[in-house]
Design a protein around this motif. Structure first.
Motif, PDB file in Angstrom:
ATOM      1  N   VAL A  36      10.923 -15.301   1.345  1.00  0.00           N
ATOM      2  CA  VAL A  36      12.022 -14.345   1.261  1.00  0.00           C
ATOM      3  C   VAL A  36      11.529 -13.128   0.487  1.00  0.00           C
ATOM      4  O   VAL A  36      10.980 -13.261  -0.611  1.00  0.00           O
ATOM      5  N   ILE A  37      11.736 -11.938   1.058  1.00  0.00           N
ATOM      6  CA  ILE A  37      11.302 -10.691   0.438  1.00  0.00           C
ATOM      7  C   ILE A  37      12.497  -9.752   0.362  1.00  0.00           C
ATOM      8  O   ILE A  37      13.193  -9.546   1.363  1.00  0.00           O
ATOM      9  N   CYS A  38      12.715  -9.191  -0.796  1.00  0.00           N
ATOM     10  CA  CYS A  38      13.789  -8.212  -0.971  1.00  0.00           C
ATOM     11  C   CYS A  38      13.196  -6.833  -0.684  1.00  0.00           C
ATOM     12  O   CYS A  38      12.485  -6.262  -1.513  1.00  0.00           O
ATOM     13  N   LEU A  39      13.441  -6.314   0.502  1.00  0.00           N
ATOM     14  CA  LEU A  39      12.882  -5.030   0.913  1.00  0.00           C
ATOM     15  C   LEU A  39      13.544  -3.861   0.209  1.00  0.00           C
ATOM     16  O   LEU A  39      12.925  -2.812   0.009  1.00  0.00           O
ATOM     17  N   SER A  40      14.799  -4.035  -0.168  1.00  0.00           N
ATOM     18  CA  SER A  40      15.549  -2.977  -0.839  1.00  0.00           C
ATOM     19  C   SER A  40      16.577  -3.635  -1.754  1.00  0.00           C
ATOM     20  O   SER A  40      17.116  -4.699  -1.438  1.00  0.00           O
TER      21      SER A  40
ATOM     22  N   LEU B 262       0.856  -1.182   0.000  1.00  0.00           N
ATOM     23  CA  LEU B 262       0.000   0.000   0.000  1.00  0.00           C
ATOM     24  C   LEU B 262       0.892   1.233   0.000  1.00  0.00           C
ATOM     25  O   LEU B 262       1.747   1.385   0.868  1.00  0.00           O
ATOM     26  N   SER B 263       0.680   2.088  -0.974  1.00  0.00           N
ATOM     27  CA  SER B 263       1.530   3.273  -1.122  1.00  0.00           C
ATOM     28  C   SER B 263       0.682   4.531  -1.174  1.00  0.00           C
ATOM     29  O   SER B 263      -0.396   4.548  -1.770  1.00  0.00           O
ATOM     30  N   ASP B 264       1.174   5.581  -0.541  1.00  0.00           N
ATOM     31  CA  ASP B 264       0.589   6.913  -0.675  1.00  0.00           C
ATOM     32  C   ASP B 264       1.703   7.926  -0.411  1.00  0.00           C
ATOM     33  O   ASP B 264       2.879   7.554  -0.335  1.00  0.00           O
ATOM     34  N   LEU B 265       1.342   9.183  -0.264  1.00  0.00           N
ATOM     35  CA  LEU B 265       2.344  10.239  -0.077  1.00  0.00           C
ATOM     36  C   LEU B 265       3.202  10.033   1.167  1.00  0.00           C
ATOM     37  O   LEU B 265       4.307  10.555   1.265  1.00  0.00           O
ATOM     38  N   ARG B 266       2.696   9.277   2.136  1.00  0.00           N
ATOM     39  CA  ARG B 266       3.426   9.043   3.386  1.00  0.00           C
ATOM     40  C   ARG B 266       4.465   7.941   3.268  1.00  0.00           C
ATOM     41  O   ARG B 266       5.319   7.789   4.123  1.00  0.00           O
ATOM     42  N   GLY B 267       4.361   7.123   2.201  1.00  0.00           N
ATOM     43  CA  GLY B 267       5.309   6.033   2.019  1.00  0.00           C
ATOM     44  C   GLY B 267       4.609   4.734   1.684  1.00  0.00           C
ATOM     45  O   GLY B 267       3.448   4.721   1.268  1.00  0.00           O
ATOM     46  N   ASP B 268       5.307   3.626   1.879  1.00  0.00           N
ATOM     47  CA  ASP B 268       4.808   2.293   1.544  1.00  0.00           C
ATOM     48  C   ASP B 268       4.561   1.492   2.816  1.00  0.00           C
ATOM     49  O   ASP B 268       5.290   1.641   3.800  1.00  0.00           O
ATOM     50  N   LEU B 269       3.557   0.625   2.754  1.00  0.00           N
ATOM     51  CA  LEU B 269       3.258  -0.268   3.858  1.00  0.00           C
ATOM     52  C   LEU B 269       3.097  -1.673   3.295  1.00  0.00           C
ATOM     53  O   LEU B 269       2.276  -1.903   2.406  1.00  0.00           O
ATOM     54  N   LEU B 270       3.906  -2.586   3.784  1.00  0.00           N
ATOM     55  CA  LEU B 270       3.836  -3.997   3.399  1.00  0.00           C
ATOM     56  C   LEU B 270       3.339  -4.770   4.606  1.00  0.00           C
ATOM     57  O   LEU B 270       3.958  -4.730   5.672  1.00  0.00           O
ATOM     58  N   SER B 271       2.217  -5.457   4.461  1.00  0.00           N
ATOM     59  CA  SER B 271       1.637  -6.227   5.553  1.00  0.00           C
ATOM     60  C   SER B 271       1.796  -7.714   5.261  1.00  0.00           C
ATOM     61  O   SER B 271       1.444  -8.180   4.178  1.00  0.00           O
TER      62      SER B 271
END
Length: 132
Positions: A57-61, A10-19
């Protein structure tokens, strides 16, 4: 067994959220979480399989390359987005290469650390896959 899993970011002007939620977008109970950071492109990792453990496994960056082997065929997978996770079942040999300078990997595991669950010898892994 392995597969790429699409994750909702979920992305908006405040940033991204991965749940991430166990038994929802993570198909197992989560008993261990760890991160790999400060990885180096010229120092590959992995070189093992697990007898029972499942991982997401998730590549966050950044990005990195996985070479996955089920004992019969090899497949190459790039992880380069937090929107996609790599689901690794047991009996998959994994090798990790080509880490970008900013690569951060998040790993969710179905069980606690147990050295006895690791197969660290490739020939032993191949022998175990012949039994299946």
């Amino acid at each position: 067994m392995h597969q790429l899993v699409n994750l909702d970011l979920l992305s908006d002007l405040r940033g991204d959220l991965l749940s991430l939620e166990q038994l929802k977008n993570v198909p197992f109970d989560i008993k261990r979480v760890y991160c790999l950071t400060k990885l180096h492109a010229d120092h590959p990792r992995g070189f093992h399989a697990h007898r029972q453990l499942q991982q997401l496994v998730i590549c966050l960056s950044g990005r990195c390359r996985f070479v996955l082997d089920d004992g019969h065929q090899k497949q190459e997978v790039w992880l380069e987005s937090a929107c996609q996770g790599l689901l690794l079942g047991h009996s998959v040999w994994r090798e990790m290469y080509d880490f970008s300078e900013d690569c951060v990997l998040l790993v969710l595991a179905s069980d606690y650390y147990d050295e006895a669950d690791y197969i660290r010898d490739y020939q032993e892994f191949l022998a175990a896959t012949e039994i299946r």
